[in-house]
Design an enzyme around this catalytic site. Structure first.
Site, PDB file in Angstrom:
ATOM      1  N   SER A 271      -1.078   2.578  25.863  1.00  0.00           N
ATOM      2  CA  SER A 271      -0.398   1.368  25.380  1.00  0.00           C
ATOM      3  C   SER A 271      -0.768   0.201  26.269  1.00  0.00           C
ATOM      4  O   SER A 271      -0.977   0.376  27.480  1.00  0.00           O
ATOM      5  CB  SER A 271       1.115   1.564  25.416  1.00  0.00           C
TER       6      SER A 271
ATOM      7  N   TYR B 142       8.637   3.855  29.838  1.00  0.00           N
ATOM      8  CA  TYR B 142       7.591   4.027  28.817  1.00  0.00           C
ATOM      9  C   TYR B 142       6.250   3.528  29.364  1.00  0.00           C
ATOM     10  O   TYR B 142       5.238   4.232  29.278  1.00  0.00           O
ATOM     11  CB  TYR B 142       7.976   3.271  27.538  1.00  0.00           C
TER      12      TYR B 142
HETATM   13  N1  LIG Z   1       3.418   1.325  17.373  1.00  0.00           N
HETATM   14  C1  LIG Z   1       3.101   0.613  18.449  1.00  0.00           C
HETATM   15  O1  LIG Z   1       3.346  -0.616  18.522  1.00  0.00           O
HETATM   16  C2  LIG Z   1       2.425   1.263  19.613  1.00  0.00           C
HETATM   17  C3  LIG Z   1       1.902   0.449  20.626  1.00  0.00           C
HETATM   18  C4  LIG Z   1       1.275   1.035  21.717  1.00  0.00           C
HETATM   19  C5  LIG Z   1       1.145   2.397  21.801  1.00  0.00           C
HETATM   20  N2  LIG Z   1       1.668   3.174  20.805  1.00  0.00           N
HETATM   21  C6  LIG Z   1       1.514   4.633  20.950  1.00  0.00           C
HETATM   22  O2  LIG Z   1       0.877   5.150  19.796  1.00  0.00           O
HETATM   23  C7  LIG Z   1       1.327   6.480  19.558  1.00  0.00           C
HETATM   24  C8  LIG Z   1       1.823   6.607  18.129  1.00  0.00           C
HETATM   25  O3  LIG Z   1       2.861   5.667  17.928  1.00  0.00           O
HETATM   26  P1  LIG Z   1       3.395   5.308  16.456  1.00  0.00           P
HETATM   27  O4  LIG Z   1       3.884   3.909  16.535  1.00  0.00           O
HETATM   28  O5  LIG Z   1       2.384   5.663  15.427  1.00  0.00           O
HETATM   29  O6  LIG Z   1       4.661   6.277  16.353  1.00  0.00           O
HETATM   30  P2  LIG Z   1       5.481   6.767  15.061  1.00  0.00           P
HETATM   31  O7  LIG Z   1       5.173   5.925  13.870  1.00  0.00           O
HETATM   32  O8  LIG Z   1       6.890   6.854  15.522  1.00  0.00           O
HETATM   33  O9  LIG Z   1       4.926   8.233  14.812  1.00  0.00           O
HETATM   34  C9  LIG Z   1       5.134   9.165  15.813  1.00  0.00           C
HETATM   35  C10 LIG Z   1       4.388  10.438  15.489  1.00  0.00           C
HETATM   36  O10 LIG Z   1       4.525  11.305  16.606  1.00  0.00           O
HETATM   37  C11 LIG Z   1       5.240  12.480  16.224  1.00  0.00           C
HETATM   38  N3  LIG Z   1       6.188  12.820  17.262  1.00  0.00           N
HETATM   39  C12 LIG Z   1       7.222  12.083  17.742  1.00  0.00           C
HETATM   40  N4  LIG Z   1       7.913  12.776  18.666  1.00  0.00           N
HETATM   41  C13 LIG Z   1       7.283  13.978  18.772  1.00  0.00           C
HETATM   42  C14 LIG Z   1       7.518  15.127  19.549  1.00  0.00           C
HETATM   43  N5  LIG Z   1       8.528  15.207  20.413  1.00  0.00           N
HETATM   44  N6  LIG Z   1       6.674  16.177  19.396  1.00  0.00           N
HETATM   45  C15 LIG Z   1       5.637  16.120  18.545  1.00  0.00           C
HETATM   46  N7  LIG Z   1       5.373  15.071  17.766  1.00  0.00           N
HETATM   47  C16 LIG Z   1       6.188  13.996  17.887  1.00  0.00           C
HETATM   48  C17 LIG Z   1       5.946  12.130  14.921  1.00  0.00           C
HETATM   49  O11 LIG Z   1       6.130  13.317  14.151  1.00  0.00           O
HETATM   50  P3  LIG Z   1       7.493  13.559  13.283  1.00  0.00           P
HETATM   51  O12 LIG Z   1       7.591  12.422  12.311  1.00  0.00           O
HETATM   52  O13 LIG Z   1       7.299  14.877  12.647  1.00  0.00           O
HETATM   53  O14 LIG Z   1       8.624  13.519  14.278  1.00  0.00           O
HETATM   54  C18 LIG Z   1       4.951  11.156  14.295  1.00  0.00           C
HETATM   55  O15 LIG Z   1       3.920  11.852  13.644  1.00  0.00           O
HETATM   56  C19 LIG Z   1       2.397   6.756  20.615  1.00  0.00           C
HETATM   57  O16 LIG Z   1       1.830   7.452  21.697  1.00  0.00           O
HETATM   58  C20 LIG Z   1       2.819   5.369  21.057  1.00  0.00           C
HETATM   59  O17 LIG Z   1       3.351   5.359  22.371  1.00  0.00           O
HETATM   60  C21 LIG Z   1       2.298   2.649  19.717  1.00  0.00           C
END
Ligand SMILES: NC(=O)c1ccc[n+]([C@@H]2O[C@H](COP(=O)([O-])OP(=O)(O)OC[C@H]3O[C@@H](n4cnc5c(N)ncnc54)[C@H](OP(=O)(O)O)[C@@H]3O)[C@@H](O)[C@H]2O)c1
Length: 257
Positions: free
Chosen positions: A149, A162
């Site tokens: 991130s 985080y």
């Molecule tokens: N969105 C942003 O702005 C952003 C920015 C920077 C970095 N990131 C990083 O990008 C990555 C993905 O983020 P996202 O925004 O796409 O998240 P998201 O939309 O909340 O999706 C999260 C995914 O991770 C899975 N997950 C969550 N908790 C889990 C656990 N304990 N064990 C296994 N799987 C789990 C969820 O599966 P289920 O639905 O089955 O729970 C879902 O497939 C993360 O590492 C996040 O820190 C995101």
């Protein structure tokens, strides 16, 4: 259709059922990889991603793997092996994308020890042991891609823990690159800024002021989409990226320049 540059490769994408991971799974599938779409709770969402990949003539399967507990990596690889006959001969894997992550965090004053442990267990410990226990399966010339991130390089005290998890993940990436380079395995982090996923839905979606503010933080003047990140991951997974390792690739659209 993609160019199928990953034909014959097997990819694991944690958190592949929603958000950034879904876009990564779909893109790697279009590029020809067989994709293990790992999820924690939302099986229907994972199955939808699998169906989407299959509709594009790709190969994929959903993999239940809840991360953040002791033994999670062993369970994940155990579940992965159950697909060996159909998808993963010998349990081999070419591309590991550690994408699953949680943003739950709080400022210095209010973070509890349990909250600290939880965010580190999912965002750092799980990728660490998924790689450790995946090493004997990971093919020479393989790829490890950790989704970090932009928060790792900015002071954002309201999500301090985080940000610290992502800093730790980037250090892990660096060390993996050195350790696994002799096998031709590359390890890189991809660091998104604000991306329009469920994590940000409550404050971003349907809120034009919030969207305008989020867009203004990026030099490119818009909120990031999951595909913006997935396309970078696809490059890192490809042979074209064979000489890039140990790096954090910024995927913030130029935030904080
Ligand atoms: N969105 C942003 O702005 C952003 C920015 C920077 C970095 N990131 C990083 O990008 C990555 C993905 O983020 P996202 O925004 O796409 O998240 P998201 O939309 O909340 O999706 C999260 C995914 O991770 C899975 N997950 C969550 N908790 C889990 C656990 N304990 N064990 C296994 N799987 C789990 C969820 O599966 P289920 O639905 O089955 O729970 C879902 O497939 C993360 O590492 C996040 O820190 C995101």
């Amino acid at each position: 259709m993609g160019t199928r540059t990953l034909e014959g490769k097997i990819a694991l994408v944690t958190g592949g059922s929603r958000g950034i991971g879904r876009a990564i799974a779909r893109r790697l599938g279009r590029d020809g990889a067989t994709v293990a779409v790992a999820y924690a709770r939302d099986e229907a969402a994972a199955n939808e991603v699998v169906e989407g990949i299959r509709k594009d003539d790709g190969r994929a399967f959903a993999l239940h793997a809840e991360l953040g507990r002791h033994g999670d990596a062993a369970s994940l690889w155990g579940a992965f092996d159950a697909y060996a006959d159909d998808y993963t001969p010998g349990g081999a894997v070419d591309i590991i994308v550690n994408n699953a992550g949680i943003g739950r965090s709080a400022d210095l004053a209010s973070l509890t020890e349990d909250g600290f442990d939880e965010v580190f267990a999912v965002n750092v410990r799980a990728p660490f042991f998924i790689v450790q226990q995946g090493l004997k399966r990971l093919c020479d010339g393989g790829r490890i891609i950790n989704i970090s991130s932009g928060a790792a390089r900015l002071a954002l005290p309201e999500i301090m823990a985080y940000g610290a998890t992502k800093g730790a993940l980037d250090t892990f990436t660096l060390n993996l690159a050195k350790e696994l380079g002799p096998r031709g395995i590359t390890a890189n982090s991809v660091a998104p800024g604000i991306i329009d996923t469920d994590v940000n839905a409550s404050w971003l979606r349907g809120n034009p002021d919030a969207e305008a503010h989020a867009a203004s933080l990026a030099a490119l003047g818009r909120v990031g989409q999951p595909e913006d990140v997935a396309d970078i991951v696809a490059f890192l997974a490809s042979d074209d990226a064979r000489w890039v390792t140990g790096r954090v690739i910024d995927a913030t659209g130029g935030s904080g320049l």
